[in-house]
Scaffold this motif. Structure first.
Motif, mmCIF file in Angstrom:
data_model
loop_
_atom_site.group_PDB
_atom_site.id
_atom_site.type_symbol
_atom_site.label_atom_id
_atom_site.label_comp_id
_atom_site.label_asym_id
_atom_site.label_seq_id
_atom_site.Cartn_x
_atom_site.Cartn_y
_atom_site.Cartn_z
ATOM 1 N N LEU A 159 0.811 -1.223 0.000
ATOM 2 C CA LEU A 159 0.000 0.000 0.000
ATOM 3 C C LEU A 159 0.842 1.271 0.000
ATOM 4 O O LEU A 159 0.439 2.305 0.535
ATOM 5 C CB LEU A 159 -0.946 0.006 1.206
ATOM 6 N N ALA A 160 2.000 1.216 -0.629
ATOM 7 C CA ALA A 160 2.899 2.374 -0.628
ATOM 8 C C ALA A 160 2.293 3.590 -1.322
ATOM 9 O O ALA A 160 2.667 4.730 -1.025
ATOM 10 C CB ALA A 160 4.222 1.998 -1.298
ATOM 11 N N GLU A 161 1.363 3.382 -2.234
ATOM 12 C CA GLU A 161 0.768 4.502 -2.971
ATOM 13 C C GLU A 161 -0.623 4.865 -2.461
ATOM 14 O O GLU A 161 -1.382 5.556 -3.148
ATOM 15 C CB GLU A 161 0.718 4.173 -4.469
ATOM 16 N N LEU A 162 -0.935 4.442 -1.254
ATOM 17 C CA LEU A 162 -2.255 4.739 -0.691
ATOM 18 C C LEU A 162 -2.516 6.242 -0.619
ATOM 19 O O LEU A 162 -3.638 6.702 -0.856
ATOM 20 C CB LEU A 162 -2.373 4.116 0.705
ATOM 21 N N HIS A 163 -1.483 7.033 -0.317
ATOM 22 C CA HIS A 163 -1.665 8.483 -0.166
ATOM 23 C C HIS A 163 -2.145 9.151 -1.455
ATOM 24 O O HIS A 163 -2.794 10.202 -1.412
ATOM 25 C CB HIS A 163 -0.356 9.136 0.295
ATOM 26 N N LYS A 164 -1.845 8.547 -2.611
ATOM 27 C CA LYS A 164 -2.281 9.133 -3.883
ATOM 28 C C LYS A 164 -3.792 9.021 -4.078
ATOM 29 O O LYS A 164 -4.367 9.724 -4.907
ATOM 30 C CB LYS A 164 -1.568 8.456 -5.054
ATOM 31 N N THR A 165 -4.428 8.130 -3.332
ATOM 32 C CA THR A 165 -5.878 7.945 -3.470
ATOM 33 C C THR A 165 -6.659 8.847 -2.520
ATOM 34 O O THR A 165 -7.882 8.757 -2.453
ATOM 35 C CB THR A 165 -6.264 6.476 -3.197
ATOM 36 N N ALA A 166 -5.953 9.714 -1.791
ATOM 37 C CA ALA A 166 -6.601 10.543 -0.772
ATOM 38 C C ALA A 166 -7.324 11.733 -1.387
ATOM 39 O O ALA A 166 -6.983 12.211 -2.475
ATOM 40 C CB ALA A 166 -5.559 11.039 0.234
ATOM 41 N N SER A 167 -8.314 12.217 -0.668
ATOM 42 C CA SER A 167 -8.987 13.468 -1.013
ATOM 43 C C SER A 167 -9.373 14.163 0.287
ATOM 44 O O SER A 167 -9.641 13.513 1.298
ATOM 45 C CB SER A 167 -10.222 13.221 -1.886
ATOM 46 N N PHE A 168 -9.370 15.475 0.241
ATOM 47 C CA PHE A 168 -9.721 16.291 1.405
ATOM 48 C C PHE A 168 -11.066 16.946 1.142
ATOM 49 O O PHE A 168 -11.261 17.592 0.107
ATOM 50 C CB PHE A 168 -8.650 17.355 1.653
ATOM 51 N N VAL A 169 -11.994 16.764 2.050
ATOM 52 C CA VAL A 169 -13.342 17.305 1.891
ATOM 53 C C VAL A 169 -13.649 18.228 3.067
ATOM 54 O O VAL A 169 -13.474 17.850 4.227
ATOM 55 C CB VAL A 169 -14.392 16.176 1.824
ATOM 56 N N ASP A 170 -14.081 19.433 2.755
ATOM 57 C CA ASP A 170 -14.505 20.395 3.775
ATOM 58 C C ASP A 170 -15.753 21.090 3.244
ATOM 59 O O ASP A 170 -15.665 22.049 2.476
ATOM 60 C CB ASP A 170 -13.391 21.400 4.054
ATOM 61 N N LYS A 171 -16.911 20.549 3.617
ATOM 62 C CA LYS A 171 -18.204 21.033 3.128
ATOM 63 C C LYS A 171 -18.254 20.908 1.602
ATOM 64 O O LYS A 171 -18.234 19.812 1.077
ATOM 65 C CB LYS A 171 -18.457 22.453 3.618
ATOM 66 N N ILE A 172 -18.284 22.044 0.876
ATOM 67 C CA ILE A 172 -18.375 21.947 -0.584
ATOM 68 C C ILE A 172 -17.003 22.071 -1.253
ATOM 69 O O ILE A 172 -16.914 22.212 -2.469
ATOM 70 C CB ILE A 172 -19.334 23.007 -1.170
ATOM 71 N N TYR A 173 -15.944 21.998 -0.460
ATOM 72 C CA TYR A 173 -14.589 22.106 -1.006
ATOM 73 C C TYR A 173 -13.955 20.721 -1.114
ATOM 74 O O TYR A 173 -14.082 19.896 -0.214
ATOM 75 C CB TYR A 173 -13.724 23.008 -0.118
ATOM 76 N N LEU A 174 -13.237 20.511 -2.202
ATOM 77 C CA LEU A 174 -12.539 19.248 -2.438
ATOM 78 C C LEU A 174 -11.104 19.544 -2.843
ATOM 79 O O LEU A 174 -10.832 20.506 -3.561
ATOM 80 C CB LEU A 174 -13.230 18.458 -3.559
ATOM 81 N N ASP A 175 -10.190 18.711 -2.369
ATOM 82 C CA ASP A 175 -8.797 18.805 -2.795
ATOM 83 C C ASP A 175 -8.248 17.389 -2.933
ATOM 84 O O ASP A 175 -8.681 16.471 -2.220
ATOM 85 C CB ASP A 175 -7.973 19.600 -1.779
ATOM 86 N N MET A 176 -7.324 17.225 -3.853
ATOM 87 C CA MET A 176 -6.674 15.932 -4.064
ATOM 88 C C MET A 176 -5.229 16.172 -4.470
ATOM 89 O O MET A 176 -4.879 17.275 -4.907
ATOM 90 C CB MET A 176 -7.405 15.131 -5.156
ATOM 91 N N PRO A 177 -4.372 15.156 -4.354
ATOM 92 C CA PRO A 177 -3.003 15.317 -4.846
ATOM 93 C C PRO A 177 -3.002 15.558 -6.354
ATOM 94 O O PRO A 177 -3.909 15.123 -7.063
ATOM 95 C CB PRO A 177 -2.338 13.973 -4.510
ATOM 96 N N LEU A 178 -1.968 16.228 -6.834
ATOM 97 C CA LEU A 178 -1.868 16.476 -8.268
ATOM 98 C C LEU A 178 -1.722 15.155 -9.027
ATOM 99 O O LEU A 178 -2.207 15.014 -10.148
ATOM 100 C CB LEU A 178 -0.671 17.393 -8.554
#
Length: 413
Positions: free
Chosen positions: A53-72
């Motif tokens: 699972l070394a690349e697990l961090h690439k599947t992450a997303s950050f959610v804050d109400k209607i805001y979304l962020d993900m790795p490039l």
């Protein structure tokens, strides 16, 4: 109603919704921390997946109400490597493959074949055990404490999308980091070359994942083949792709189509969009990439997995399924409106409001979005380059459906 150039408007909004750099760095730090915490627990448990699972961090997303962020370099697929070389058997019609190795025993295999069901059930079991022991993780950078939970979306009783949600304890359930991924096996083209009909460069990696079937019982030894189109994207193209998904998430959140705000759903739809567009996806407009991604969301199969995983007694389940159905119809109404805007390169300026609060979008007649589906499936000229047109100008290569979306149908509630 004042109309504007749809292509230019989408480009401008993509710039406006670019994520804050500092918040992005904090998210990247915390997602790495949570990923490493889970991996360390798998090692302590002696799990089969402890080194996978070394690349697990690439599947992450950050959610804050209607805001979304993900790795490039975001991913929907979590690639693993098989422990031993295998013999592939390809099916050109299905674009699938089976992997076999004679006289070999391993938890990834059932008989002589690498088995989709075995891998996913094993990963589910090991992640459930690890996360039930962890329960929480605390960031040294932000000071946030995350409560970690694990679940899956299953198809045909086999885990398809694995979901790890790390909820910020002090956010009242509004802010969290989540890891949504589909398990895949990865190969290098140089080590295991694909047949010519896949048109895959030898230098590229390729992956295989469990086929997503809803209306049939899949063969657990059969894997869908995918040559990722986004893996070699330039940083600029990757940022545009990320902004498209950020905008799509925000739109669906504001319009209360929560079924389509799952980051896994958005990322999988993006993958299907890049498959449709090919390498040209790096040159098409933000508007075209957004609508192509949305098409694969609202007319794809993943929402059926969400419906199939609905729990509760008969009354509660019926109510939840009805809510899913309403969200699907509303999402298709939004798709029809945007697809029409792409065709005409024109939309009401009030469209911007839909990214901030709920607006009235009545579902179009059945013939409206069905005709648009046919256009998207048959007319490649929808995928235009970034040419600037004038508001109201019809793309000469696209058939007019005869069902234009008029401005008076936009009414803020």
């Amino acid at each position: 109603m004042d109309e504007c150039n749809f292509m230019e408007l989408m480009e401008e909004m993509a710039v406006q919704f670019t994520v804050n750099k500092k918040e992005h760095q904090l998210f990247v730090h915390d997602s790495h921390m949570i990923s490493l915490t889970i991996q360390r627990q798998l090692v302590l448990d002696g799990a089969v997946f402890k080194d996978q699972l070394a690349e697990l961090h690439k599947t992450a997303s950050f959610v804050d109400k209607i805001y979304l962020d993900m790795p490039l370099n975001f991913e929907i697929f979590l690639p693993i490597r098989l422990p031993k070389p295998v013999v592939p058997t390809y099916d050109e019609k299905k674009r699938s493959v089976q992997f076999t190795r004679a006289n070999y025993q391993h938890p990834f295999f059932f008989g002589n074949a690498v088995n989709v069901k075995c891998l996913n059930l094993l990963l589910q079991s090991e992640l459930q055990r690890a996360i039930s022991k962890l329960k929480t993780a605390t960031s040294s950078s932000t000071g946030r404490t995350y409560d970690i939970k694990y679940s899956v979306l299953s198809l045909n009783d086999v885990p398809f999308v694995h979901q790890v949600v790390a909820l910020d304890r002090d956010s009242n359930g509004k802010r969290f980091i989540r890891f949504d991924f589909i398990l895949a096996v990865e190969f290098s083209g140089a080590d295991l070359a694909l047949p010519p009909y896949f048109k895959a460069p030898l230098s590229n990696r390729w992956i295989a994942y469990g086929r997503m079937t809803v209306d049939e019982d899949p063969n657990p030894a059969e894997w869908a083949v995918l040559v990722p189109k986004w893996q070699d994207a330039s940083p600029g193209a990757a940022l545009i792709s990320l902004n498209c998904m950020v905008m799509l998430y925000r739109l669906m959140s504001a319009q209360q189509c929560y079924l389509f705000t799952l980051p896994g759903s958005i990322k999988l739809a993006f993958v299907m969009a890049t498959e449709e567009c090919g390498l040209d996806f790096q040159q098409i407009s933000i508007a075209d990439l957004t609508i192509t991604t949305m098409f694969h969301q609202v007319f794809g199969n993943l929402y059926k997995a969400v419906a199939g995983n609905t729990i509760g007694d008969k009354t509660i389940k019926s109510r939840r399924l009805m809510a899913i159905r309403k969200q699907l119809l509303r999402a298709r109404g939004i798709y029809a409106m945007l697809a029409d805007a792409v065709l005409r390169n024109s939309i009401s300026r009030n469209f911007v409001n839909a990214y901030f609060y709920y607006v009235d979008i009545p579902p179009p007649p059945e013939c409206f979005y069905q005709s648009l589906v046919e256009v998207r499936n048959t007319d490649t000229k929808l995928k235009r380059k970034r040419a600037k047109g004038t508001p109201g100008q019809q793309d000469s290569g696209v058939e007019d459906t005869g069902h234009q979306w008029t401005g008076h149908q936009w009414r803020a509630k």
